[in-house]
Structure formats: structure tokens, C-alpha cells
Design a protein around this motif. Structure first.
Motif, PDB file in Angstrom:
ATOM      1  N   SER A  69      -4.455   7.861   9.144  1.00 58.45           N
ATOM      2  CA  SER A  69      -5.749   7.251   9.473  1.00 58.45           C
ATOM      3  C   SER A  69      -6.296   6.462   8.300  1.00 58.45           C
ATOM      4  CB  SER A  69      -6.760   8.331   9.859  1.00 58.45           C
ATOM      5  OG  SER A  69      -6.328   9.032  10.978  1.00 58.45           O
ATOM      6  N   LYS A  70      -6.266   7.067   7.123  1.00 51.82           N
ATOM      7  CA  LYS A  70      -6.819   6.401   5.951  1.00 51.82           C
ATOM      8  C   LYS A  70      -5.970   5.183   5.579  1.00 51.82           C
ATOM      9  CE  LYS A  70      -9.232   6.588   1.834  1.00 51.82           C
ATOM     10  NZ  LYS A  70      -9.618   7.307   0.673  1.00 51.82           N
ATOM     11  N   ALA A  71      -4.653   5.249   5.756  1.00 49.28           N
ATOM     12  CA  ALA A  71      -3.785   4.120   5.414  1.00 49.28           C
ATOM     13  C   ALA A  71      -4.202   2.863   6.164  1.00 49.28           C
ATOM     14  CB  ALA A  71      -2.320   4.456   5.698  1.00 49.28           C
ATOM     15  N   LEU A  72      -4.480   3.000   7.444  1.00 49.24           N
ATOM     16  CA  LEU A  72      -4.859   1.824   8.222  1.00 49.24           C
ATOM     17  C   LEU A  72      -6.250   1.320   7.824  1.00 49.24           C
ATOM     18  CD1 LEU A  72      -3.764  -0.149  10.220  1.00 49.24           C
ATOM     19  CD2 LEU A  72      -4.656   1.267  12.055  1.00 49.24           C
ATOM     20  N   LEU A  73      -7.160   2.234   7.510  1.00 51.47           N
ATOM     21  CA  LEU A  73      -8.484   1.812   7.042  1.00 51.47           C
ATOM     22  C   LEU A  73      -8.391   1.070   5.710  1.00 51.47           C
ATOM     23  CD1 LEU A  73     -10.564   4.994   7.934  1.00 51.47           C
ATOM     24  CD2 LEU A  73     -10.650   2.762   9.071  1.00 51.47           C
ATOM     25  N   VAL A  74      -7.557   1.580   4.814  1.00 54.41           N
ATOM     26  CA  VAL A  74      -7.378   0.909   3.520  1.00 54.41           C
ATOM     27  C   VAL A  74      -6.686  -0.432   3.723  1.00 54.41           C
ATOM     28  CG1 VAL A  74      -6.263   1.043   1.249  1.00 54.41           C
ATOM     29  CG2 VAL A  74      -7.415   3.058   2.187  1.00 54.41           C
ATOM     30  N   HIS A 103       5.302   2.805   3.123  1.00 54.50           N
ATOM     31  CA  HIS A 103       4.476   1.755   2.533  1.00 54.50           C
ATOM     32  C   HIS A 103       4.123   0.729   3.599  1.00 54.50           C
ATOM     33  CE1 HIS A 103       8.664   0.435   2.029  1.00 54.50           C
ATOM     34  NE2 HIS A 103       8.227  -0.814   2.008  1.00 54.50           N
ATOM     35  N   ILE A 104       3.038   0.044   3.353  1.00 51.00           N
ATOM     36  CA  ILE A 104       2.581  -1.017   4.238  1.00 51.00           C
ATOM     37  C   ILE A 104       2.567  -2.315   3.452  1.00 51.00           C
ATOM     38  CG2 ILE A 104       0.632  -1.917   5.581  1.00 51.00           C
ATOM     39  CD1 ILE A 104      -0.202   0.983   6.121  1.00 51.00           C
ATOM     40  N   HIS A 105       3.170  -3.349   4.023  1.00 53.35           N
ATOM     41  CA  HIS A 105       3.142  -4.690   3.437  1.00 53.35           C
ATOM     42  C   HIS A 105       1.942  -5.442   3.984  1.00 53.35           C
ATOM     43  CE1 HIS A 105       7.356  -4.864   1.884  1.00 53.35           C
ATOM     44  NE2 HIS A 105       7.554  -3.965   2.837  1.00 53.35           N
ATOM     45  N   LEU A 141       0.861  -1.174   0.000  1.00 51.79           N
ATOM     46  CA  LEU A 141       0.000   0.000   0.000  1.00 51.79           C
ATOM     47  C   LEU A 141       0.901   1.228   0.000  1.00 51.79           C
ATOM     48  CD1 LEU A 141      -2.751   1.385   0.213  1.00 51.79           C
ATOM     49  CD2 LEU A 141      -2.594   1.113   2.706  1.00 51.79           C
ATOM     50  N   LEU A 142       0.781   2.059  -1.052  1.00 53.44           N
ATOM     51  CA  LEU A 142       1.653   3.213  -1.252  1.00 53.44           C
ATOM     52  C   LEU A 142       0.853   4.505  -1.283  1.00 53.44           C
ATOM     53  CD1 LEU A 142       3.460   1.764  -4.411  1.00 53.44           C
ATOM     54  CD2 LEU A 142       4.265   1.595  -2.054  1.00 53.44           C
ATOM     55  N   PRO A 143       1.267   5.536  -0.534  1.00 53.76           N
ATOM     56  CA  PRO A 143       0.621   6.838  -0.713  1.00 53.76           C
ATOM     57  C   PRO A 143       1.086   7.449  -2.032  1.00 53.76           C
ATOM     58  CG  PRO A 143       2.386   7.024   0.887  1.00 53.76           C
ATOM     59  CD  PRO A 143       2.285   5.569   0.516  1.00 53.76           C
ATOM     60  N   LYS A 144       0.231   8.233  -2.646  1.00 55.40           N
ATOM     61  CA  LYS A 144       0.582   8.880  -3.910  1.00 55.40           C
ATOM     62  C   LYS A 144       1.499  10.087  -3.709  1.00 55.40           C
ATOM     63  CE  LYS A 144      -3.327   7.265  -6.586  1.00 55.40           C
ATOM     64  NZ  LYS A 144      -4.500   7.651  -7.404  1.00 55.40           N
ATOM     65  N   THR A 145       1.522  10.629  -2.496  1.00 55.98           N
ATOM     66  CA  THR A 145       2.460  11.710  -2.196  1.00 55.98           C
ATOM     67  C   THR A 145       3.664  11.109  -1.488  1.00 55.98           C
ATOM     68  OG1 THR A 145       1.370  12.207  -0.106  1.00 55.98           O
ATOM     69  CG2 THR A 145       0.676  13.483  -2.030  1.00 55.98           C
ATOM     70  N   HIS A 146       4.823  11.686  -1.750  1.00 59.78           N
ATOM     71  CA  HIS A 146       6.051  11.143  -1.166  1.00 59.78           C
ATOM     72  C   HIS A 146       6.148  11.486   0.319  1.00 59.78           C
ATOM     73  CE1 HIS A 146      10.064   9.477  -1.223  1.00 59.78           C
ATOM     74  NE2 HIS A 146      10.456  10.501  -0.507  1.00 59.78           N
ATOM     75  N   LEU A 174       2.627  -5.112   7.908  1.00 59.87           N
ATOM     76  CA  LEU A 174       3.926  -4.630   8.381  1.00 59.87           C
ATOM     77  C   LEU A 174       4.244  -3.257   7.816  1.00 59.87           C
ATOM     78  CD1 LEU A 174       5.964  -7.864   7.623  1.00 59.87           C
ATOM     79  CD2 LEU A 174       5.095  -7.147   9.842  1.00 59.87           C
ATOM     80  N   GLN A 175       4.911  -2.446   8.632  1.00 59.17           N
ATOM     81  CA  GLN A 175       5.346  -1.128   8.194  1.00 59.17           C
ATOM     82  C   GLN A 175       6.639  -0.802   8.928  1.00 59.17           C
ATOM     83  OE1 GLN A 175       5.343   2.433   9.494  1.00 59.17           O
ATOM     84  NE2 GLN A 175       6.227   2.629   7.461  1.00 59.17           N
ATOM     85  N   ASN A 176       7.713  -0.512   8.186  1.00 59.70           N
ATOM     86  CA  ASN A 176       9.035  -0.279   8.762  1.00 59.70           C
ATOM     87  C   ASN A 176       9.432   1.190   8.609  1.00 59.70           C
ATOM     88  OD1 ASN A 176       9.285  -3.126   9.115  1.00 59.70           O
ATOM     89  ND2 ASN A 176       9.927  -3.307   6.993  1.00 59.70           N
ATOM     90  N   ASN A 177      10.091   1.733   9.616  1.00 60.17           N
ATOM     91  CA  ASN A 177      10.561   3.119   9.604  1.00 60.17           C
ATOM     92  C   ASN A 177      12.039   3.155   9.947  1.00 60.17           C
ATOM     93  OD1 ASN A 177       7.965   4.844   9.376  1.00 60.17           O
ATOM     94  ND2 ASN A 177       7.483   3.267  10.861  1.00 60.17           N
ATOM     95  N   GLY A 178      12.882   3.445   8.967  1.00 61.53           N
ATOM     96  CA  GLY A 178      14.323   3.538   9.174  1.00 61.53           C
ATOM     97  C   GLY A 178      15.051   2.246   8.851  1.00 61.53           C
ATOM     98  N   THR A 179      16.290   2.400   8.479  1.00 59.79           N
ATOM     99  CA  THR A 179      17.133   1.265   8.106  1.00 59.79           C
ATOM    100  C   THR A 179      17.212   0.223   9.215  1.00 59.79           C
ATOM    101  OG1 THR A 179      18.442   2.739   6.713  1.00 59.79           O
ATOM    102  CG2 THR A 179      19.419   0.621   7.235  1.00 59.79           C
TER     103      THR A 179
END
Length: 138
Positions: A61-66, A101-103, A43-48, A86-91
Motif C-alpha cells: 500500500s505504501k509503495a504505491l502511495l510513495v 522495485h518500482i521504476h 523505488l526500493l523497500p529497505k527490507t528484502h 513499472l514493476q516486474n515480477n519474475g524473469t
């Protein structure tokens, strides 16, 4: 806004072709080209946004609903036994592409897919002390 050098921006915008399973004004969800399991979706947002901390509250909020909607559709389609979201933040956390992004990974009993970590433990009182410190930073 997008980042011209970001592969996920190009995928989210449709500049690069992908197997799209969902799209709205904020997000595009695509099948991962190197899936951990068939049906592994990104799941990818269209804005960077590099990570969770750069997204505004509406997008978070919308990411988790989607993600919930996608997980239900994946489970219904594949009849999988479970789904990792899953969602990772940082190396250090395993992030390798620096676009939020969310896996969503379909899981089956005994599928051999692993998400390993070494379990630790807290000394007496340590968990309560740490919880209080985190709480103070909210």
C-alpha cells in the motif's frame, strides 16, 4: 531484514552511495544509474523482498502511495508529458534484479523510449471465461 548479496539491499540501506530523491522508514528512492530517461527513479523497500508477492500489505500500500508522490514530483520538476510506473515480477516478466522495485520513468512525446509487446486478441467468450477463472482465485 536484508540480503547481504543483494545490490538493491545495499542501495536501499545507504551502504552504496546513490542519488537519493526520497527516503522514509520503509523505502528509499534513487535515480537509476542506467536510466531509460533522465530522472528515471527506482523505488526500493529497505527490507528484502524478491517480488510483490513477498511484501506485506502495508508495504504494498505504501509503495504505491510513495510512487504517486514521486511521480508528481518528477513531473513537476521535469515538465515531462507522462510517466511510466513499472514493476516486474519474475524473469519472464522482465525482472533482472530480484529485489522488489518500482521504476518511475519520465516520458516525452516522441522520446523513443519503448516498452514493446505484441498485442494479442481473445476468441469469442474467451475473455469472460478467463476473467471468471481469475476471479475464482481471489
Amino acid at each position: 531484514m536484508s540480503d547481504n548479496s543483494c545490490i538493491f539491499c545495499k542501495l536501499a540501506s545507504g551502504e552504496f552511495p546513490s542519488a537519493t530523491v526520497y527516503e522514509d522508514d520503509l523505502f528509499r528512492a534513487i535515480l537509476d544509474i542506467s536510466p531509460a530517461a533522465k530522472g528515471h527513479t527506482l523505488l526500493l523497500p529497505k527490507t528484502h523482498a524478491v517480488n510483490l508477492f513477498e511484501l506485506d500489505e502495508l508495504e504494498v500500500s505504501k509503495a504505491l502511495l510513495v510512487a504517486k508522490k514521486l511521480a508528481a514530483a518528477i513531473q513537476k520538476t521535469l515538465q515531462c508529458d507522462g510517466i511510466n510506473i513499472l514493476q516486474n515480477n519474475g524473469t519472464a516478466a522482465g525482472q533482472s534484479v530480484f529485489h522488489f522495485h518500482i521504476h518511475l520513468i519520465p516520458r516525452y512525446e516522441e522520446d523513443g523510449v519503448t516498452i514493446p509487446w505484441k498485442s494479442l486478441s481473445y476468441s469469442d467468450g474467451e475473455a469472460f471465461e478467463l476473467a471468471n477463472k481469475i476471479h475464482q482465485n481471489l
